[in-house]
Design a protein around this motif. Sequence first.
Motif, PDB file in Angstrom:
ATOM      1  N   ALA A   1      41.465  48.575  44.841  1.00 29.07           N
ATOM      2  CA  ALA A   1      41.583  47.129  45.021  1.00 29.07           C
ATOM      3  C   ALA A   1      41.475  46.430  43.666  1.00 29.07           C
ATOM      4  O   ALA A   1      40.652  46.796  42.823  1.00 29.07           O
TER       5      ALA A   1
ATOM      6  N   ASP B   1      40.862  42.877  41.565  1.00 22.20           N
ATOM      7  CA  ASP B   1      40.337  41.503  41.586  1.00 22.20           C
ATOM      8  C   ASP B   1      39.851  41.210  40.179  1.00 22.20           C
ATOM      9  O   ASP B   1      38.710  41.495  39.836  1.00 22.20           O
TER      10      ASP B   1
ATOM     11  N   SER C   1      44.972  37.117  46.247  1.00 24.51           N
ATOM     12  CA  SER C   1      44.663  38.544  46.373  1.00 24.51           C
ATOM     13  C   SER C   1      45.861  39.319  46.905  1.00 24.51           C
ATOM     14  O   SER C   1      46.180  40.417  46.422  1.00 24.51           O
TER      15      SER C   1
ATOM     16  N   GLY D   1      48.825  42.148  44.907  1.00 22.27           N
ATOM     17  CA  GLY D   1      49.359  43.419  45.355  1.00 22.27           C
ATOM     18  C   GLY D   1      50.863  43.514  45.258  1.00 22.27           C
ATOM     19  O   GLY D   1      51.428  44.616  45.209  1.00 22.27           O
TER      20      GLY D   1
ATOM     21  N   ALA E   1      49.333  48.461  41.767  1.00 18.97           N
ATOM     22  CA  ALA E   1      48.804  47.616  42.841  1.00 18.97           C
ATOM     23  C   ALA E   1      49.379  48.048  44.175  1.00 18.97           C
ATOM     24  O   ALA E   1      50.485  48.591  44.250  1.00 18.97           O
TER      25      ALA E   1
ATOM     26  N   GLN F   1      45.112  45.745  48.932  1.00 17.87           N
ATOM     27  CA  GLN F   1      44.666  44.354  48.743  1.00 17.87           C
ATOM     28  C   GLN F   1      44.327  43.707  50.083  1.00 17.87           C
ATOM     29  O   GLN F   1      43.319  43.004  50.211  1.00 17.87           O
TER      30      GLN F   1
END
Length: 453
Positions: A213, A215, A381, A385, A397, A402
Amino acid sequence: MHRKAHHIMQTMAVWLAVQAPAWAQTADSAGAPGAAAALVRPMLVAQESIRAADTAWVMTATALVLLMTLPGVALFYAGMVRRKNVLNTMASVLAVAALVSVLWFAVGYSWAFTPGSSWLGGGSRMWFDGLDYVMASGKVAVSHLAPHIPESVYAMFQLGFAIITAALVVGAVVERMRFSALLLFIGLWTVLVYAPIAHWVWEPGGWLVQLGALDFAGGAVVHINAGVAGLVCAWFLGPRRGYGREPFEPYNLGLTMVGACLLWVGWFGFNAGSAVAADGRAGLALVVTHIAAAAGAIAWMMGEWVVRQRPSLLGLCSGLVAGLVAITPAAGFVTPVSALLIGAVAGLACYWGATGLKRWLGADDSLDVFGVHGIGGIVGSLLTGVLADKAIGGVSASLSVQALGVLAVMGYSVVATALLLWLTRLLVVDLRVDDASELTGLDIALHRERLGG
């Protein structure tokens, strides 16, 4: 405190005592060299190994991130509430900042940013233990997450994120929540919701990190988390007296504009600072942050112009914040063109979130914390992705990963926030002020102070 509440506190204390040894144990962390056991002890390195330019930039970014809350969020929120609640709103943001700072020092940083399990960090940095500087030997402590700057600087930089996340929740409950209840709830929420989610997403051993993930600066950790918590708080508290039946005139949208612009400036520290280096990635993060903010402001303005036949200052302020929120998870992974798209989509999506979606949800989220931060964080978010460029971030990604991260953060925040509100109600008797206090205004009812002028 009545017997039932006392029993609950005893039970929690026993549970924490039992779990603490397990949290303090370490497991090998992906991305961290060597045995993880070495990482929980103070890592002292020669002062000469610290990169001065990176340290200076992160210290500057730390000040910018704190500026976003004090006075940024305080002014942004205070301008939107009614005159009789302006001082309470400011006091809430200031008190939350002070409370979160102490809790971060005591336990929050350690549980978020030290190796432990995939769910929670250990106890090696409680009370900032090990954040040492030894002049005689020329040694300074560093974190495994940023070994080129002093850990004291890294811990303070991350404190700014914890502060603003908690302060954002205030916007959903203004004008009706007891001050004591707010502080108790935010204290519990910072330690038991924010710190674990930060560990999942940002510490190399966190389970969402392990899944891949992305971020960069807090789309999920800060904005989705705060937005969802604000929505749950709004549902739990119920609407303000007269909500939907009488106009709630903002005190001073000039203050809101000043607060929004402080957020815009401070966000350069928020996003570019998350590179934890004075390098090309930080420079790109700064560029995409500005472009997304501008695109968000224009998109919200145009949406409002089409739907209501007029643009508004409040709409422009909300739109630029929407763009900033959405670019946050993507800032270190996308091109400027992608940033323009992210900001524009977020501006329109958050406009809908603060209007149509808000009416459908039926919650009096006073200052649209979920509509702007929750929806903006989700948009950013998910688009990370889709639009992340491996050449920029060095990682691939996945939209599905995500989406899983978004759902995990939302689910945990919903359940944990509801449980902590229930616990707070048991301990404080009631979450809301009484009707007479709400009618009088919280400035007088809770603080015995009145706005001058």
